[in-house]
Design a protein around this motif. Sequence first.
Motif, mmCIF file in Angstrom:
data_model
loop_
_atom_site.group_PDB
_atom_site.id
_atom_site.type_symbol
_atom_site.label_atom_id
_atom_site.label_comp_id
_atom_site.label_asym_id
_atom_site.label_seq_id
_atom_site.Cartn_x
_atom_site.Cartn_y
_atom_site.Cartn_z
ATOM 1 N N THR A 134 0.742 -1.124 -0.136
ATOM 2 C CA THR A 134 0.020 0.091 -0.141
ATOM 3 C C THR A 134 0.945 1.241 0.083
ATOM 4 O O THR A 134 0.654 2.171 -0.770
ATOM 5 C CB THR A 134 -0.973 -0.091 1.190
ATOM 6 N N LEU A 135 1.954 1.356 0.798
ATOM 7 C CA LEU A 135 2.908 2.399 0.774
ATOM 8 C C LEU A 135 3.476 2.614 -0.476
ATOM 9 O O LEU A 135 3.559 3.801 -0.927
ATOM 10 C CB LEU A 135 3.851 2.184 1.889
ATOM 11 N N MET A 136 3.865 1.714 -1.241
ATOM 12 C CA MET A 136 4.560 1.687 -2.591
ATOM 13 C C MET A 136 3.474 2.304 -3.278
ATOM 14 O O MET A 136 3.980 3.101 -4.374
ATOM 15 C CB MET A 136 4.920 0.277 -2.925
ATOM 16 N N LEU A 137 2.252 1.795 -3.534
ATOM 17 C CA LEU A 137 1.312 2.128 -4.414
ATOM 18 C C LEU A 137 0.897 3.591 -4.122
ATOM 19 O O LEU A 137 0.877 4.367 -5.132
ATOM 20 C CB LEU A 137 -0.247 1.479 -4.174
ATOM 21 N N ASN A 138 0.689 3.894 -2.923
ATOM 22 C CA ASN A 138 0.456 5.320 -2.884
ATOM 23 C C ASN A 138 1.622 6.347 -2.838
ATOM 24 O O ASN A 138 1.535 7.651 -3.015
ATOM 25 C CB ASN A 138 0.071 5.489 -1.163
ATOM 26 N N SER A 139 2.793 5.648 -3.012
ATOM 27 C CA SER A 139 3.875 6.569 -3.590
ATOM 28 C C SER A 139 4.227 6.734 -5.092
ATOM 29 O O SER A 139 4.964 7.234 -5.424
ATOM 30 C CB SER A 139 5.316 6.009 -2.937
ATOM 31 N N GLU A 140 3.273 6.068 -5.585
ATOM 32 C CA GLU A 140 3.678 5.885 -7.212
ATOM 33 C C GLU A 140 2.731 6.956 -7.936
ATOM 34 O O GLU A 140 1.299 7.059 -7.631
ATOM 35 C CB GLU A 140 3.246 4.547 -7.528
ATOM 36 N N LYS A 141 3.171 7.985 -8.703
ATOM 37 C CA LYS A 141 2.516 9.010 -9.426
ATOM 38 C C LYS A 141 1.927 8.247 -10.529
ATOM 39 O O LYS A 141 0.737 8.523 -11.253
ATOM 40 C CB LYS A 141 3.401 10.048 -9.512
ATOM 41 N N ARG A 142 2.559 7.343 -11.363
ATOM 42 C CA ARG A 142 2.108 6.603 -12.424
ATOM 43 C C ARG A 142 0.865 5.836 -12.024
ATOM 44 O O ARG A 142 0.669 5.170 -11.062
ATOM 45 C CB ARG A 142 3.265 5.704 -12.924
ATOM 46 N N ASP A 143 -0.132 5.840 -13.108
ATOM 47 C CA ASP A 143 -1.377 5.139 -12.750
ATOM 48 C C ASP A 143 -1.615 4.367 -14.053
ATOM 49 O O ASP A 143 -1.164 4.703 -15.425
ATOM 50 C CB ASP A 143 -2.298 6.142 -12.818
ATOM 51 N N VAL A 144 -2.421 3.127 -14.036
ATOM 52 C CA VAL A 144 -2.944 2.236 -15.205
ATOM 53 C C VAL A 144 -4.318 2.127 -14.825
ATOM 54 O O VAL A 144 -4.966 2.082 -13.808
ATOM 55 C CB VAL A 144 -2.012 1.051 -15.345
ATOM 56 N N PRO A 145 -5.217 1.801 -15.867
ATOM 57 C CA PRO A 145 -6.575 1.742 -15.700
ATOM 58 C C PRO A 145 -6.948 0.602 -14.719
ATOM 59 O O PRO A 145 -6.344 -0.366 -14.968
ATOM 60 C CB PRO A 145 -7.047 1.357 -17.153
ATOM 61 N N LEU A 146 -7.950 0.536 -14.228
ATOM 62 C CA LEU A 146 -8.352 -0.632 -13.373
ATOM 63 C C LEU A 146 -8.322 -2.058 -14.166
ATOM 64 O O LEU A 146 -8.984 -1.717 -15.228
ATOM 65 C CB LEU A 146 -9.478 -0.287 -12.387
ATOM 66 N N GLY A 147 -7.968 -2.959 -13.610
ATOM 67 C CA GLY A 147 -8.181 -4.272 -14.421
ATOM 68 C C GLY A 147 -8.415 -5.535 -13.596
ATOM 69 O O GLY A 147 -8.836 -5.577 -12.378
ATOM 70 N N THR A 148 -8.177 -6.553 -14.213
ATOM 71 C CA THR A 148 -8.675 -7.761 -13.644
ATOM 72 C C THR A 148 -7.905 -7.890 -12.299
ATOM 73 O O THR A 148 -8.473 -8.766 -11.270
ATOM 74 C CB THR A 148 -8.367 -9.061 -14.588
ATOM 75 N N ARG A 149 -6.532 -7.899 -12.154
ATOM 76 C CA ARG A 149 -5.965 -7.812 -10.893
ATOM 77 C C ARG A 149 -6.361 -7.347 -9.555
ATOM 78 O O ARG A 149 -6.541 -7.605 -8.637
ATOM 79 C CB ARG A 149 -4.341 -7.560 -10.948
ATOM 80 N N ASP A 150 -6.830 -5.862 -10.123
ATOM 81 C CA ASP A 150 -7.734 -5.139 -9.173
ATOM 82 C C ASP A 150 -9.008 -5.815 -8.874
ATOM 83 O O ASP A 150 -9.290 -5.843 -7.501
ATOM 84 C CB ASP A 150 -7.960 -3.738 -9.461
ATOM 85 N N TYR A 151 -9.842 -6.234 -9.548
ATOM 86 C CA TYR A 151 -11.186 -6.621 -9.312
ATOM 87 C C TYR A 151 -10.980 -7.988 -8.436
ATOM 88 O O TYR A 151 -11.513 -8.362 -7.420
ATOM 89 C CB TYR A 151 -12.000 -6.807 -10.299
ATOM 90 N N ILE A 152 -10.013 -8.872 -8.903
ATOM 91 C CA ILE A 152 -9.660 -9.944 -8.290
ATOM 92 C C ILE A 152 -9.244 -9.833 -6.913
ATOM 93 O O ILE A 152 -9.731 -10.434 -5.837
ATOM 94 C CB ILE A 152 -8.773 -10.999 -8.784
ATOM 95 N N GLY A 153 -8.488 -8.921 -6.493
ATOM 96 C CA GLY A 153 -7.500 -8.563 -5.575
ATOM 97 C C GLY A 153 -8.646 -8.093 -4.323
ATOM 98 O O GLY A 153 -8.574 -8.427 -3.284
ATOM 99 N N TRP A 154 -9.507 -7.186 -4.852
ATOM 100 C CA TRP A 154 -10.698 -6.596 -4.000
ATOM 101 C C TRP A 154 -11.668 -7.632 -3.582
ATOM 102 O O TRP A 154 -11.983 -7.616 -2.532
ATOM 103 C CB TRP A 154 -11.178 -5.353 -4.594
ATOM 104 N N THR A 155 -11.735 -8.830 -4.489
ATOM 105 C CA THR A 155 -12.710 -9.533 -4.009
ATOM 106 C C THR A 155 -12.145 -10.431 -3.023
ATOM 107 O O THR A 155 -12.644 -11.067 -2.180
ATOM 108 C CB THR A 155 -13.153 -10.528 -5.466
ATOM 109 N N ILE A 156 -10.932 -10.788 -3.165
ATOM 110 C CA ILE A 156 -10.311 -11.724 -2.450
ATOM 111 C C ILE A 156 -10.194 -11.047 -1.009
ATOM 112 O O ILE A 156 -10.265 -11.620 0.195
ATOM 113 C CB ILE A 156 -8.546 -12.032 -2.901
ATOM 114 N N TRP A 157 -9.683 -9.664 -1.014
ATOM 115 C CA TRP A 157 -9.933 -8.902 0.364
ATOM 116 C C TRP A 157 -11.456 -8.892 1.088
ATOM 117 O O TRP A 157 -11.247 -9.144 2.184
ATOM 118 C CB TRP A 157 -9.658 -7.505 0.005
ATOM 119 N N GLY A 158 -12.307 -8.639 0.287
ATOM 120 C CA GLY A 158 -13.688 -8.763 0.545
ATOM 121 C C GLY A 158 -13.949 -10.249 1.397
ATOM 122 O O GLY A 158 -14.644 -10.199 2.400
#
Length: 273
Positions: A134-158
């Motif tokens: 999370t610290l690495m992500l929040n330190s990153e100015k570069r962004d990419v569109p939301l994708g499969t990894r995000d949705y799978i990751g958030w589902t696993i978190w849920g």
Amino acid sequence: MTSPQISALLADLRDAIMGSNLAKCAATDLGIQWAGWALASALRTEKFYDLAGSSTFILLAHLSRIWGGANHIRQKVQSGLVTAWGLRLGTFLFLRILKDGHDRRFNNVRDSPGTFFVYWTIQALWVFMTLLPTLMLNSEKRDVPLGTRDYIGWTIWGLGFATEAVADQQKWLFKRDPDNAGKFIQSGLWAYSRHPNYFGEILQWSGLWLSASSVMTGPQYLSVLSPVFVWFLLSYVSGIPLLEKQAMRKWGSDPAFQNYIKNTPVLWPWPKY
């Protein structure tokens, strides 16, 4: 200056900013835990140990986003999920220790400032290592569109969040029932794992790493150590070993408990037929 040189310079600048951000987070983390140790040692209490840890998670998630200077959707969701985790678990653990009056982990620690300091320092390490993606992500100015990894990751978190919350609530209600005095829980999620709350904990940080990895490059992927660290800490250091020893002392001679141990996995659940 050529275009490749400019790109390299910007990359170096980005790495420097990220490094500074991580350093500030680490220093803040240590400062909070050591201040907590000083107060807890003076009062000889562990009652706000877990609350201080979960609060530091929330604080660093949002500070890292502010210090990182970016405000992408992925960062907002990630920080929000960390906040939800910290609020639920921190409140649950704080209410539990207020009811119990003490935490058995600290029976031989709270009166020894030096040993107590080690515990608070280990908590600082736990916070930083677990929160590293999370610290690495929040330190990153570069962004990419939301994708499969995000949705799978958030589902696993849920799934992990629900598992941990339900398991904690089931055990809380079980222990509050006078008819269960002196008994061990083996119902609900506890019928499929002896530590389903820890299973949920590991799922949550695994899901957050998977989402954060969407914008990672090179050495940043080593932050997969976050869920591995959580698994190792719970499985071999402060979680399962202590609870298993306590359980064996209380119910080790009980045939029902022996059967439960034999037929129920320690951590990773499987359905019973």
